[in-house]
Motif scaffolding. Structure first.
Motif, mmCIF file in Angstrom:
data_model
loop_
_atom_site.group_PDB
_atom_site.id
_atom_site.type_symbol
_atom_site.label_atom_id
_atom_site.label_comp_id
_atom_site.label_asym_id
_atom_site.label_seq_id
_atom_site.Cartn_x
_atom_site.Cartn_y
_atom_site.Cartn_z
ATOM 1 N N ILE A 45 14.468 -2.937 -4.321
ATOM 2 C CA ILE A 45 15.212 -3.046 -3.027
ATOM 3 C C ILE A 45 14.309 -2.387 -1.796
ATOM 4 C CG2 ILE A 45 16.113 -0.671 -3.635
ATOM 5 C CD1 ILE A 45 18.749 -1.986 -2.465
ATOM 6 N N THR A 46 13.318 -1.826 -2.174
ATOM 7 C CA THR A 46 12.409 -1.225 -1.095
ATOM 8 C C THR A 46 11.671 -2.415 -0.262
ATOM 9 O OG1 THR A 46 10.769 -0.801 -2.838
ATOM 10 C CG2 THR A 46 11.843 1.125 -2.026
ATOM 11 N N HIS A 47 11.563 -3.269 -1.079
ATOM 12 C CA HIS A 47 11.037 -4.472 -0.379
ATOM 13 C C HIS A 47 11.949 -5.151 0.644
ATOM 14 C CE1 HIS A 47 8.651 -5.020 -4.487
ATOM 15 N NE2 HIS A 47 8.117 -4.130 -3.439
ATOM 16 N N ASN A 48 13.093 -5.258 0.139
ATOM 17 C CA ASN A 48 14.417 -5.698 1.087
ATOM 18 C C ASN A 48 14.364 -5.251 2.318
ATOM 19 O OD1 ASN A 48 16.074 -7.868 1.111
ATOM 20 N ND2 ASN A 48 17.263 -7.488 -0.690
ATOM 21 N N LEU A 49 14.467 -3.850 1.992
ATOM 22 C CA LEU A 49 14.575 -2.893 3.284
ATOM 23 C C LEU A 49 13.437 -3.195 4.301
ATOM 24 C CD1 LEU A 49 15.554 0.464 1.400
ATOM 25 C CD2 LEU A 49 16.814 -0.727 3.002
ATOM 26 N N MET A 50 12.216 -3.169 3.948
ATOM 27 C CA MET A 50 11.161 -3.528 4.510
ATOM 28 C C MET A 50 11.180 -4.840 5.352
ATOM 29 S SD MET A 50 8.577 -2.005 5.802
ATOM 30 C CE MET A 50 7.200 -1.025 4.723
ATOM 31 N N ARG A 51 11.585 -5.913 4.612
ATOM 32 C CA ARG A 51 11.720 -7.240 5.261
ATOM 33 C C ARG A 51 12.749 -7.110 6.302
ATOM 34 N NH1 ARG A 51 7.235 -10.383 3.603
ATOM 35 N NH2 ARG A 51 8.591 -12.365 4.289
ATOM 36 N N TYR A 52 13.953 -6.809 6.055
ATOM 37 C CA TYR A 52 14.970 -6.765 6.943
ATOM 38 C C TYR A 52 14.487 -5.850 8.243
ATOM 39 C CZ TYR A 52 18.757 -8.974 4.478
ATOM 40 O OH TYR A 52 19.680 -10.013 3.902
ATOM 41 N N MET A 53 14.060 -4.712 8.088
ATOM 42 C CA MET A 53 13.531 -4.007 9.262
ATOM 43 C C MET A 53 12.593 -4.537 9.982
ATOM 44 S SD MET A 53 14.247 -0.089 8.354
ATOM 45 C CE MET A 53 12.901 0.160 6.895
ATOM 46 N N MET A 54 11.595 -5.342 9.506
ATOM 47 C CA MET A 54 10.615 -6.112 10.052
ATOM 48 C C MET A 54 11.375 -7.177 11.141
ATOM 49 S SD MET A 54 7.751 -6.251 6.943
ATOM 50 C CE MET A 54 6.358 -7.162 8.087
ATOM 51 N N LEU A 55 12.377 -7.790 10.330
ATOM 52 C CA LEU A 55 12.936 -9.007 10.918
ATOM 53 C C LEU A 55 13.853 -8.448 12.330
ATOM 54 C CD1 LEU A 55 13.997 -11.747 11.288
ATOM 55 C CD2 LEU A 55 15.569 -11.348 9.409
ATOM 56 N N PHE A 56 14.476 -7.244 11.827
ATOM 57 C CA PHE A 56 15.154 -6.682 13.102
ATOM 58 C C PHE A 56 14.209 -6.359 14.386
ATOM 59 C CE2 PHE A 56 18.597 -4.653 9.853
ATOM 60 C CZ PHE A 56 18.974 -6.041 9.656
ATOM 61 N N LEU B 128 11.675 -15.753 5.385
ATOM 62 C CA LEU B 128 11.691 -15.418 3.794
ATOM 63 C C LEU B 128 11.975 -14.035 3.604
ATOM 64 C CD1 LEU B 128 11.129 -16.806 0.997
ATOM 65 C CD2 LEU B 128 8.743 -16.248 1.488
ATOM 66 N N VAL B 129 12.920 -13.804 2.757
ATOM 67 C CA VAL B 129 13.189 -12.399 2.166
ATOM 68 C C VAL B 129 13.825 -12.726 0.832
ATOM 69 C CG1 VAL B 129 14.705 -10.413 2.334
ATOM 70 C CG2 VAL B 129 13.956 -11.684 4.441
#
Ligand code: UDP
Length: 424
Positions: A406-417, A206-207
């Motif tokens: 957008i800072t939340h989005n950056l965090m979620r994507y990096m966690m997923l990667f 979920l993002v």
């Protein structure tokens, strides 16, 4: 003022004007909005991904929420030391007619595809696959249009993510049966809300989509600039302004907005602004714009603005000048325009569809509606209760700050990667 004059004169001037260079914020600038500790956390995550190469692929560089997000997400990932490349698939008119048909059908509209639609879809994806290279560590494919690029993964070590921005809860079975085998070749899927998903044989994450508070679309503006933009469009800043910002798309129900406005207008003095533009992957825009003009005919207080894709400052100004922002979609992905309005502390009247209820908590951060009548009723209620309307906007701002920046989005994507890297 007539609609045609707006279209042909003032907006034409804007079309011909040079795009204003976006004010590019840097990662540390966001500390002023979300606090230094959140920026510190982003940098800590980013360190573990240094040099990890990412590719993102979608179907349009401008117009619509996905392009809006990628325009800011990608430079910020880059700045954090996660080199990210953005590529846009190419396709002819036929391909985009097919993908728009798929889009509507996945949102639950009847599927009226022709016999050759699946083949057109496959062929264009194959052409793009041959043209593109996929040697990054992670490949993120956005939405259904380029989903079949996953055929390129054979033998490669890249991790593949399918990022779905639309609500898949009630898809046309025929279209979903066709797309699903592609989706299930990915390592992971990402949805914008738990309710949007389908049972899949691959992990689902979920993002939430997010807005950039420092981009031209959302940053603070000088009130004089706001006034100037509004007046340039022939709108009277001293009278109430109701606004819907959206691509001219039937699922955004611009004609329904006009119907609701006409009901309000019988009792309350107010103007309606319908501002939108096209997206290169949406072939229906012109026809819908014509329907909207027809529905608006005869009312000089309805302003239809067909804006060029670089109108971020103008859209920001129109949202800020609004008394109430409307988003009367019939179906919706997330609905970034809602967060954009809430960030500007605007009272919002919006349909309870797609991702809107996660942004608009009824009577707390805005008013949810289910019909033209409901929209008219809530607009009239808010026009008559400005203190309550102001409180909704203030709460809405906090809701966006907590969840949709957008800072939340950056965090979620990096966690997923990172989690995909570790599962290697
Ligand atoms: N938008 C824009 N110009 C327009 C219409 C919309 O820049 O003429 C922007 C709008 O401000 C928002 C995005 O496009 O950032 C639309 O995203 P949303 O999720 O609301 O809808 P979508 O178009 O993706 O269905």
């Amino acid at each position: 003022m007539t609609v045609e004059t707006k279209e042909t004169n003032e907006v034409k001037e804007m079309r011909e004007a040079k795009p204003v260079a976006a004010a590019m914020a840097h990662i540390d600038d966001y500390a002023a909005v979300v606090g230094q500790s959140e920026i510190g956390a982003l940098r800590t995550f980013a360190k573990q991904l240094q040099g990890h190469r990412v590719k993102m692929v979608n179907s349009t560089a401008v117009g619509g929420g996905v392009a809006e997000i990628l325009n800011r997400l990608i430079p910020l990932l880059d700045e954090l030391g996660v080199p990210t490349r953005w590529e846009v698939i190419t396709g002819g008119e036929q391909f985009f007619a097919v993908t728009k048909g798929f889009h509507n059908a996945l949102h639950g509209a009847p599927y009226e595809g022709h016999d050759d639609w699946f083949e057109i879809f496959r062929n264009t994806n194959e052409e793009n696959r041959h043209r593109m290279q996929f040697d990054e560590d992670v490949v993120v494919i956005h939405d259904p249009q380029p989903v079949a690029l996953v055929n390129a993964r054979d033998g490669s070590k890249s991790r593949w993510i399918w990022r779905c921005h639309i609500d898949l809860s009630h898809p046309s079975q025929e279209v979903w049966d066709f797309l699903r085998p592609y989706v299930e070749r990915y390592d992971a899927s990402v949805f914008s809300a738990p309710a949007f998903t389908q049972g899949l044989a691959i992990p689902q994450y979920l993002v939430s989509p997010t807005i950039d508070p420092l981009a031209d679309k959302n940053r603070d503006l000088d009130p004089e600039f706001v006034r100037d933009v509004v007046e340039r469009f022939g709108i009277d800043p001293s009278r109430p302004i109701l606004t819907q910002i959206s691509r001219f798309d039937r699922l955004k129900d611009p004609v329904g907005v006009i119907q609701a406005y006409r009901m309000v207008y019988r009792h309350n003095d107010c103007q309606l602004v319908l501002a939108g533009g096209g997206a290169s992957d949406d072939p229906e825009g012109e026809a819908v714009l014509n329907e909207v003009k027809e529905a608006a005919a005869g009312n000089p207080d309805i302003h239809i603005l067909n804006l060029p894709p670089w109108s971020h400052l103008e859209i920001n100004a129109l949202q800020r000048a609004s008394t109430i922002v409307i988003q009367k979609s019939l179906r919706e992905g997330f609905g970034l325009t809602v967060s954009e309005a809430l960030w500007k502390k605007k009272p919002v009247v919006a349909s309870a569809v797609g991702g809107i209820p996660s942004q608009v908590l009824h009577k707390l951060t805005g008013m949810l509606v289910h019909s033209v009548d409901g929209a008219a009723y809530q607009i009239r209620f808010l026009l008559s209760n400005p203190d309550f309307a102001r409180r909704l906007g203030e709460n809405g701002h906090e809701q966006v700050k907590e969840n949709f920046l957008i800072t939340h989005n950056l965090m979620r994507y990096m966690m997923l990667f990172l989690s995909l890297q570790k599962s290697n």
